[in-house]
Design a protein around this motif. Structure first.
Motif, PDB file in Angstrom:
ATOM      1  N   PHE A 162      37.395 -26.723 -11.624  1.00  0.00           N
ATOM      2  CA  PHE A 162      38.140 -27.880 -12.390  1.00  0.00           C
ATOM      3  C   PHE A 162      38.291 -27.367 -13.911  1.00  0.00           C
ATOM      4  O   PHE A 162      39.474 -27.474 -14.553  1.00  0.00           O
ATOM      5  CB  PHE A 162      37.739 -29.032 -12.166  1.00  0.00           C
ATOM      6  CG  PHE A 162      38.132 -30.360 -12.640  1.00  0.00           C
ATOM      7  CD1 PHE A 162      39.561 -30.649 -12.338  1.00  0.00           C
ATOM      8  CD2 PHE A 162      37.708 -30.967 -13.843  1.00  0.00           C
ATOM      9  CE1 PHE A 162      39.985 -31.712 -12.836  1.00  0.00           C
ATOM     10  CE2 PHE A 162      38.188 -31.986 -14.598  1.00  0.00           C
ATOM     11  CZ  PHE A 162      39.639 -32.483 -13.980  1.00  0.00           C
ATOM     12  N   SER A 163      37.105 -27.067 -14.485  1.00  0.00           N
ATOM     13  CA  SER A 163      37.085 -26.615 -15.830  1.00  0.00           C
ATOM     14  C   SER A 163      37.957 -25.498 -16.169  1.00  0.00           C
ATOM     15  O   SER A 163      38.662 -25.511 -17.360  1.00  0.00           O
ATOM     16  CB  SER A 163      35.715 -26.329 -16.325  1.00  0.00           C
ATOM     17  OG  SER A 163      34.998 -27.377 -16.234  1.00  0.00           O
ATOM     18  N   ILE A 164      37.828 -24.532 -15.483  1.00  0.00           N
ATOM     19  CA  ILE A 164      38.591 -23.335 -15.584  1.00  0.00           C
ATOM     20  C   ILE A 164      39.987 -23.617 -15.618  1.00  0.00           C
ATOM     21  O   ILE A 164      40.888 -23.047 -16.207  1.00  0.00           O
ATOM     22  CB  ILE A 164      38.432 -22.163 -14.632  1.00  0.00           C
ATOM     23  CG1 ILE A 164      36.821 -21.492 -14.996  1.00  0.00           C
ATOM     24  CG2 ILE A 164      39.142 -21.048 -14.841  1.00  0.00           C
ATOM     25  CD1 ILE A 164      36.263 -20.981 -13.898  1.00  0.00           C
ATOM     26  N   THR A 165      40.612 -24.392 -14.531  1.00  0.00           N
ATOM     27  CA  THR A 165      41.973 -24.859 -14.336  1.00  0.00           C
ATOM     28  C   THR A 165      42.592 -25.509 -15.483  1.00  0.00           C
ATOM     29  O   THR A 165      43.490 -25.330 -15.866  1.00  0.00           O
ATOM     30  CB  THR A 165      42.167 -25.820 -13.204  1.00  0.00           C
ATOM     31  OG1 THR A 165      41.683 -24.966 -12.014  1.00  0.00           O
ATOM     32  CG2 THR A 165      43.561 -26.072 -12.692  1.00  0.00           C
ATOM     33  N   LEU A 166      41.806 -26.402 -16.275  1.00  0.00           N
ATOM     34  CA  LEU A 166      42.272 -27.283 -17.534  1.00  0.00           C
ATOM     35  C   LEU A 166      42.273 -26.443 -18.484  1.00  0.00           C
ATOM     36  O   LEU A 166      42.991 -26.677 -19.439  1.00  0.00           O
ATOM     37  CB  LEU A 166      41.215 -28.615 -17.599  1.00  0.00           C
ATOM     38  CG  LEU A 166      41.367 -29.652 -16.487  1.00  0.00           C
ATOM     39  CD1 LEU A 166      40.380 -30.581 -16.931  1.00  0.00           C
ATOM     40  CD2 LEU A 166      42.899 -30.195 -16.503  1.00  0.00           C
ATOM     41  N   GLN A 167      41.449 -25.666 -18.815  1.00  0.00           N
ATOM     42  CA  GLN A 167      41.090 -24.677 -19.967  1.00  0.00           C
ATOM     43  C   GLN A 167      42.152 -23.728 -19.805  1.00  0.00           C
ATOM     44  O   GLN A 167      42.732 -23.289 -21.012  1.00  0.00           O
ATOM     45  CB  GLN A 167      39.862 -24.369 -20.267  1.00  0.00           C
ATOM     46  CG  GLN A 167      38.927 -25.493 -20.493  1.00  0.00           C
ATOM     47  CD  GLN A 167      37.686 -24.844 -21.122  1.00  0.00           C
ATOM     48  OE1 GLN A 167      37.165 -23.829 -20.595  1.00  0.00           O
ATOM     49  NE2 GLN A 167      36.681 -25.651 -21.356  1.00  0.00           N
ATOM     50  N   ARG A 203      40.826 -15.008 -17.266  1.00  0.00           N
ATOM     51  CA  ARG A 203      40.265 -14.565 -18.901  1.00  0.00           C
ATOM     52  C   ARG A 203      39.535 -15.644 -19.390  1.00  0.00           C
ATOM     53  O   ARG A 203      38.820 -15.433 -20.277  1.00  0.00           O
ATOM     54  CB  ARG A 203      41.864 -14.493 -19.611  1.00  0.00           C
ATOM     55  CG  ARG A 203      42.797 -13.374 -19.331  1.00  0.00           C
ATOM     56  CD  ARG A 203      43.915 -13.245 -20.151  1.00  0.00           C
ATOM     57  NE  ARG A 203      44.968 -14.391 -19.938  1.00  0.00           N
ATOM     58  CZ  ARG A 203      45.761 -14.440 -19.129  1.00  0.00           C
ATOM     59  NH1 ARG A 203      46.133 -13.326 -18.445  1.00  0.00           N
ATOM     60  NH2 ARG A 203      46.588 -15.590 -18.879  1.00  0.00           N
ATOM     61  N   VAL A 204      39.562 -16.757 -18.922  1.00  0.00           N
ATOM     62  CA  VAL A 204      38.524 -17.859 -19.416  1.00  0.00           C
ATOM     63  C   VAL A 204      37.157 -17.496 -18.796  1.00  0.00           C
ATOM     64  O   VAL A 204      36.209 -17.703 -19.811  1.00  0.00           O
ATOM     65  CB  VAL A 204      38.962 -19.311 -18.667  1.00  0.00           C
ATOM     66  CG1 VAL A 204      37.857 -20.234 -19.088  1.00  0.00           C
ATOM     67  CG2 VAL A 204      40.192 -19.817 -19.338  1.00  0.00           C
ATOM     68  N   VAL A 205      36.878 -16.933 -17.850  1.00  0.00           N
ATOM     69  CA  VAL A 205      35.765 -16.451 -17.199  1.00  0.00           C
ATOM     70  C   VAL A 205      35.228 -15.282 -17.791  1.00  0.00           C
ATOM     71  O   VAL A 205      34.089 -15.054 -18.184  1.00  0.00           O
ATOM     72  CB  VAL A 205      35.806 -16.198 -15.544  1.00  0.00           C
ATOM     73  CG1 VAL A 205      34.325 -16.181 -15.219  1.00  0.00           C
ATOM     74  CG2 VAL A 205      36.158 -17.783 -15.154  1.00  0.00           C
ATOM     75  N   VAL A 206      35.927 -14.317 -17.949  1.00  0.00           N
ATOM     76  CA  VAL A 206      35.998 -12.673 -18.393  1.00  0.00           C
ATOM     77  C   VAL A 206      36.748 -12.392 -19.497  1.00  0.00           C
ATOM     78  O   VAL A 206      37.781 -12.088 -19.178  1.00  0.00           O
ATOM     79  CB  VAL A 206      36.019 -11.660 -17.165  1.00  0.00           C
ATOM     80  CG1 VAL A 206      35.601 -10.393 -17.573  1.00  0.00           C
ATOM     81  CG2 VAL A 206      35.199 -12.040 -15.979  1.00  0.00           C
ATOM     82  N   PRO A 207      36.305 -12.440 -20.817  1.00  0.00           N
ATOM     83  CA  PRO A 207      36.769 -11.876 -21.704  1.00  0.00           C
ATOM     84  C   PRO A 207      37.654 -10.642 -21.764  1.00  0.00           C
ATOM     85  O   PRO A 207      36.765  -9.938 -21.285  1.00  0.00           O
ATOM     86  CB  PRO A 207      36.284 -12.412 -22.912  1.00  0.00           C
ATOM     87  CG  PRO A 207      34.997 -13.031 -22.660  1.00  0.00           C
ATOM     88  CD  PRO A 207      34.624 -12.577 -21.261  1.00  0.00           C
ATOM     89  N   ILE A 208      38.723 -10.464 -22.132  1.00  0.00           N
ATOM     90  CA  ILE A 208      39.417  -9.267 -22.014  1.00  0.00           C
ATOM     91  C   ILE A 208      39.349  -8.566 -23.435  1.00  0.00           C
ATOM     92  O   ILE A 208      39.797  -9.362 -24.447  1.00  0.00           O
ATOM     93  CB  ILE A 208      40.971  -9.315 -21.496  1.00  0.00           C
ATOM     94  CG1 ILE A 208      40.732  -9.815 -20.203  1.00  0.00           C
ATOM     95  CG2 ILE A 208      41.636  -7.923 -21.715  1.00  0.00           C
ATOM     96  CD1 ILE A 208      42.388 -10.048 -19.675  1.00  0.00           C
TER      97      ILE A 208
END
Length: 76
Positions: free
Chosen positions: A59-64, A70-75
């Motif tokens: 849910f958090s990843i979807t909103l952000q 890319r929200v989880v693993v910075p490129i």
């Protein structure tokens, strides 16, 4: 493949060595979780807690980030 078939038959049906099938069926240790935590996670309460955390993360990843990785693993 029906449940409760002999391992030899299942391995033969899959074209595998029986030892390979036995290796695949062994529990896999993940990380270095303390034994007490690992035991708790295998309970109904632990599974429910993990599912809630997974749903909250999704849910958090979807909103952000529109569900982007890319929200989880910075490129870099």
């Amino acid at each position: 493949m029906a449940a409760r078939q002999p391992q030899r038959r299942v391995a033969a049906d899959l074209g595998l060595a029986r030892s390979t099938l036995q290796d695949w069926r062994k529990p896999v240790a993940v990380g270095a979780a303390p034994a007490v935590l690992a035991a708790w996670v295998e309970t109904a309460e632990g599974v429910r807690w993990l599912h809630q955390r997974g749903l909250a993360a999704h849910f958090s990843i979807t909103l952000q980030g529109a569900a982007g990785i890319r929200v989880v693993v910075p490129i870099p």
